[in-house]
Write a protein that holds these residues in place. Structure first.
Motif, short mmCIF file in Angstrom:
data_model
loop_
_atom_site.label_atom_id
_atom_site.label_comp_id
_atom_site.label_asym_id
_atom_site.label_seq_id
_atom_site.Cartn_x
_atom_site.Cartn_y
_atom_site.Cartn_z
N CYS A 186 6.30 -7.90 -1.15
CA CYS A 186 5.27 -7.00 -0.65
C CYS A 186 4.03 -7.24 -1.47
O CYS A 186 4.05 -7.11 -2.69
CB CYS A 186 5.72 -5.54 -0.76
SG CYS A 186 4.49 -4.41 -0.06
N CYS A 246 0.61 -5.91 -2.38
CA CYS A 246 0.05 -4.56 -2.32
C CYS A 246 -1.05 -4.39 -3.36
O CYS A 246 -1.42 -5.34 -4.03
CB CYS A 246 1.16 -3.55 -2.56
SG CYS A 246 1.94 -3.77 -4.18
N CYS A 281 -3.74 1.65 -3.43
CA CYS A 281 -3.47 1.89 -2.01
C CYS A 281 -2.42 2.99 -1.82
O CYS A 281 -1.26 2.82 -2.21
CB CYS A 281 -3.00 0.59 -1.37
SG CYS A 281 -2.50 0.78 0.36
N CYS A 324 0.59 1.87 0.24
CA CYS A 324 1.52 1.07 -0.56
C CYS A 324 2.42 1.97 -1.40
O CYS A 324 3.63 1.74 -1.49
CB CYS A 324 0.77 0.10 -1.46
SG CYS A 324 -0.11 -1.19 -0.55
N ARG A 325 1.84 2.98 -2.02
CA ARG A 325 2.64 3.90 -2.84
C ARG A 325 3.69 4.61 -1.98
O ARG A 325 4.83 4.79 -2.41
CB ARG A 325 1.75 4.91 -3.56
CG ARG A 325 0.99 4.30 -4.72
CD ARG A 325 0.33 5.37 -5.58
NE ARG A 325 -0.59 6.22 -4.84
CZ ARG A 325 -1.89 5.96 -4.65
NH1 ARG A 325 -2.42 4.87 -5.15
NH2 ARG A 325 -2.64 6.79 -3.98
N TRP A 384 4.96 3.38 0.76
CA TRP A 384 5.84 2.34 1.27
C TRP A 384 6.87 1.89 0.24
O TRP A 384 7.96 1.45 0.60
CB TRP A 384 4.97 1.16 1.72
CG TRP A 384 5.67 -0.09 2.12
CD1 TRP A 384 5.56 -1.30 1.49
CD2 TRP A 384 6.55 -0.30 3.21
NE1 TRP A 384 6.34 -2.24 2.14
CE2 TRP A 384 6.96 -1.64 3.20
CE3 TRP A 384 7.07 0.53 4.20
CZ2 TRP A 384 7.84 -2.17 4.13
CZ3 TRP A 384 7.94 0.00 5.12
CH2 TRP A 384 8.32 -1.33 5.09
N TRP A 420 7.73 -6.79 -5.65
CA TRP A 420 6.54 -5.97 -5.42
C TRP A 420 5.42 -6.61 -6.21
O TRP A 420 5.50 -6.70 -7.44
CB TRP A 420 6.82 -4.56 -5.89
CG TRP A 420 5.80 -3.55 -5.50
CD1 TRP A 420 4.80 -3.06 -6.28
CD2 TRP A 420 5.70 -2.89 -4.24
NE1 TRP A 420 4.07 -2.14 -5.58
CE2 TRP A 420 4.60 -2.02 -4.32
CE3 TRP A 420 6.42 -2.95 -3.06
CZ2 TRP A 420 4.21 -1.21 -3.27
CZ3 TRP A 420 6.02 -2.16 -2.00
CH2 TRP A 420 4.94 -1.29 -2.11
N ASP A 442 1.35 -6.73 -7.08
CA ASP A 442 0.02 -6.15 -7.00
C ASP A 442 -0.98 -7.31 -6.94
O ASP A 442 -1.10 -8.08 -7.90
CB ASP A 442 -0.25 -5.26 -8.22
CG ASP A 442 -1.56 -4.50 -8.09
OD1 ASP A 442 -2.60 -5.13 -7.77
OD2 ASP A 442 -1.56 -3.29 -8.32
N PHE A 476 -2.82 -3.58 4.08
CA PHE A 476 -1.62 -3.24 3.32
C PHE A 476 -0.71 -2.35 4.17
O PHE A 476 -1.22 -1.52 4.91
CB PHE A 476 -2.00 -2.51 2.03
CG PHE A 476 -2.84 -3.33 1.11
CD1 PHE A 476 -2.28 -4.35 0.35
CD2 PHE A 476 -4.20 -3.09 0.98
CE1 PHE A 476 -3.05 -5.09 -0.51
CE2 PHE A 476 -4.98 -3.82 0.13
CZ PHE A 476 -4.41 -4.83 -0.62
N PRO A 477 0.62 -2.49 4.06
CA PRO A 477 1.30 -3.52 3.29
C PRO A 477 1.31 -4.85 4.02
O PRO A 477 1.36 -4.91 5.24
CB PRO A 477 2.73 -2.97 3.14
CG PRO A 477 2.92 -2.09 4.32
CD PRO A 477 1.55 -1.54 4.66
N PRO A 479 4.09 0.35 8.09
CA PRO A 479 5.02 0.85 7.07
C PRO A 479 6.16 1.64 7.71
O PRO A 479 6.26 2.86 7.57
CB PRO A 479 4.14 1.71 6.17
CG PRO A 479 3.00 2.12 7.02
CD PRO A 479 2.80 1.03 8.04
#
Length: 126
Positions: free
Chosen positions: A16, A18, A22, A25-26, A28, A46, A48, A64-65, A83
């Protein structure tokens, strides 16, 4: 395929891409982590994109995502997804059931995966 990408055709990577800022994203992340448990034979990471700016190269993630799915050194999917855990699981099952084939992705997808696999993914596992 980038020459630095892993060549083991049995290794699946689901990354992912991300950004910490975002909110989507948090939200997800728990669903993404749950899918990692549902597909234990795949490696989930994951990433960033801002922390890994150098590895991202010229690839600009705008939505995103965004997921990158690869088997061995072959990128099978690179793009944003809604998501939704259901759609995510369905996409992974569909990719897994298909034979490896050309995906029509731009060449930078393979280069991106090569850089991520070498420098980032092993340290970003969920």
């Amino acid at each position: 395929m980038d020459s630095t990408a892993p060549r083991d055709h049995d290794t699946w990577w689901v990354a992912c891409l991300c950004a910490a800022w975002c909110g989507v994203c948090r939200e997800w992340l728990p669903l993404f982590t749950a899918q990692a448990r549902a597909f234990p034979h795949m490696k989930f990471a994951w990433v960033d994109v801002e922390d890994e700016d150098e590895a991202m190269g010229d690839v600009d993630i705008e939505t995103f995502p965004t997921l990158l799915v690869a088997r061995g050194g072959d990128v099978l999917f690179l793009g944003p997804i809604p998501p939704s855990a259901t759609q995510f699981a369905r996409m992974l099952a569909t990719l897994e059931a298909q034979p490896l084939r050309a995906t029509g992705l731009p060449p930078e997808a393979g280069a991106l995966f090569g850089r991520l696999a070498r420098d980032v993914l092993p340290h970003a596992l969920v």
